[in-house]
Design a protein around this motif. Structure first.
Motif, short mmCIF file in Angstrom:
data_model
loop_
_atom_site.label_atom_id
_atom_site.label_comp_id
_atom_site.label_asym_id
_atom_site.label_seq_id
_atom_site.Cartn_x
_atom_site.Cartn_y
_atom_site.Cartn_z
N VAL A 184 -4.59 0.87 5.24
CA VAL A 184 -4.32 -0.30 6.08
C VAL A 184 -2.83 -0.41 6.39
CG1 VAL A 184 -4.38 -2.83 6.16
CG2 VAL A 184 -6.35 -1.56 5.29
N GLU A 185 -2.00 -0.27 5.36
CA GLU A 185 -0.56 -0.38 5.55
C GLU A 185 0.00 0.77 6.38
OE1 GLU A 185 3.62 -1.28 5.09
OE2 GLU A 185 1.74 -2.39 5.31
N PHE A 186 -0.46 1.99 6.11
CA PHE A 186 0.05 3.15 6.86
C PHE A 186 -0.34 3.05 8.34
CE2 PHE A 186 -0.43 7.49 8.53
CZ PHE A 186 0.88 7.92 8.40
N GLY A 246 0.80 -1.23 0.00
CA GLY A 246 0.00 0.00 0.00
C GLY A 246 0.82 1.26 0.00
N CYS A 247 2.04 1.21 0.53
CA CYS A 247 2.92 2.39 0.56
C CYS A 247 4.04 2.26 -0.47
CB CYS A 247 3.51 2.58 1.95
SG CYS A 247 2.31 3.16 3.18
N GLY A 248 3.90 1.31 -1.39
CA GLY A 248 4.95 1.11 -2.38
C GLY A 248 6.19 0.51 -1.74
N GLN A 249 7.29 0.55 -2.48
CA GLN A 249 8.56 0.02 -1.95
C GLN A 249 9.32 1.15 -1.24
OE1 GLN A 249 9.87 -2.56 -5.43
NE2 GLN A 249 11.20 -3.36 -3.81
N HIS A 250 8.61 1.80 -0.32
CA HIS A 250 9.19 2.89 0.46
C HIS A 250 9.09 2.55 1.95
CE1 HIS A 250 7.92 4.82 -3.34
NE2 HIS A 250 8.94 5.63 -3.16
N GLY A 303 6.83 7.94 -0.34
CA GLY A 303 7.65 9.15 -0.32
C GLY A 303 7.13 10.24 0.58
N GLU A 304 6.05 10.00 1.33
CA GLU A 304 5.45 11.02 2.20
C GLU A 304 5.42 10.53 3.64
OE1 GLU A 304 2.19 13.24 -0.58
OE2 GLU A 304 1.64 11.26 0.16
N VAL A 305 5.55 11.47 4.57
CA VAL A 305 5.45 11.12 5.99
C VAL A 305 4.03 10.71 6.31
CG1 VAL A 305 5.71 11.96 8.34
CG2 VAL A 305 7.33 12.68 6.58
N VAL A 306 3.07 11.53 5.88
CA VAL A 306 1.64 11.22 6.05
C VAL A 306 1.00 11.30 4.68
CG1 VAL A 306 -0.53 11.86 7.16
CG2 VAL A 306 1.63 12.17 8.39
N PRO A 307 0.57 10.19 4.11
CA PRO A 307 0.00 10.23 2.76
C PRO A 307 -1.33 10.97 2.73
CG PRO A 307 -0.31 8.07 3.75
CD PRO A 307 0.59 8.84 4.67
#
Length: 317
Positions: free
Chosen positions: A56-58, A33-37, A43-47
């Motif tokens: 779910v992932e965050f 859900g947050c990519g390979q980051h 790439g964001e602190v809070v999407p």
């Protein structure tokens, strides 16, 4: 030390909840859900305006970060409040080590792309390692809480209970690892029926995750037998009172967990049952650890017998 003990129990309960959410991430395929980051989310602190998988992932990453902070606080508090050599202080240090390892394993799953629909052998190995580390983390947290209000001294014994508890820990760990692999197989290769799933598992050309999935019920059955034996021994009247209560909970959890596993199998592993099954496994592991951990404490009645009797006060006059 009651305040420290209550905090330790709270941290343990919170970590079980975080682990349950992690199972939801895996079961719903939200690990990407947050990519390979990592630790950032795409790439964001809070999407902003996250989709369902990202949310779910965050959420799992945020709650895991809080768990790390809580374990650091537990470690610092233990060092300040408990004397050097206290058993709970050592358990708190182990908790921090396993929590750091837990974070690194979670990061590795994301950075190597071992999430979502990835069916590589590397992901299977990483999931098994992740499960084992989770069990060790829960054991350390449980012992920190369970020993916090004790003298901190242990009376380790080489008796039937200690041997059964050790064997039960190995058996439950193997059942848990095989369960993690089975759950991954359920997520990646969902069966349309119980019979169809069994045929896939026994097929010569089946994926390795499917071939390994069939081993989990047998591992769980073997573990259940050993754990019930350990609980029966710990329930003897001469056992430590706390260990006897933990053993009673262990026996009940083994029965409920096995029943949940059968239901999970017959219902073809729906997401909700996968999460419930994992939480029950974690609680069973904690009950086993506490049974063994409290059995290692000096028995309260033994201390009363060993203590010198008080001399009556001299009569006045």
């Amino acid at each position: 030390m009651r305040a420290f003990a209550r905090f330790a129990w709270a941290v343990l309960a919170y970590d079980v909840a975080v682990i349950a959410w992690g199972a939801l991430v895996r079961a719903t395929g939200s690990g990407a859900g947050c990519g390979q980051h990592w630790p950032l989310c795409n790439g964001e602190v809070v999407p902003r305006a996250p989709g369902a998988e990202m949310a779910v992932e965050f959420t799992h990453r945020a709650t895991s970060g809080i768990a790390l902070v809580l374990v650091v606080a537990l470690f610092v508090w233990a060092r300040r409040a408990l004397p050097r050599g206290h058993a709970a202080r050592r358990a708190a240090a182990a908790s921090l080590a396993f929590m750091v390892a837990e974070a690194l394993l979670g990061a590795g799953l994301v950075l190597f792309g071992w999430v979502a629909k990835d069916a590589s052998a590397g992901r299977g190995f990483a999931m098994a390692l992740h499960l084992a580390n989770t069990f060790f983390l829960l054991a350390s947290l449980a012992l920190t809480a369970g020993w916090a209000d004790s003298s901190g001294k242990l009376a380790l014994r080489r008796d039937t209970l200690s041997r059964l508890a050790a064997l039960g820990a190995v058996a439950l760990l193997l059942a848990g690892v095989s369960g993690a692999v089975a759950a991954l197989g359920d997520t990646l290769f969902p069966a349309v029926s119980f019979a169809a799933g069994l045929r896939e598992e026994l097929s010569g050309g089946a994926h390795v995750l499917l071939r390994l999935r069939v081993a989990h019920p047998f591992a769980a059955l073997a573990a259940a037998g050993v754990l019930l034996g350990a609980a029966a021994v710990a329930l003897r009247p001469e056992g430590h009172p706390r260990a006897r209560r933990a053993a009673l909970a262990l026996a009940a959890l083994v029965v409920v967990e096995f029943a949940a596993g059968v239901v999970n199998l017959l219902l073809l592993a729906p997401v909700a049952m996968q999460v419930v099954h994992l939480v029950l496994a974690d609680l069973t592991w904690i009950a086993l650890v506490l049974t063994a951990g409290w059995s290692a404490l000096p028995d309260a009645r033994s201390r009363e017998v060993a203590a010198p009797a008080r001399q009556p006060a001299p009569a006045a006059g």
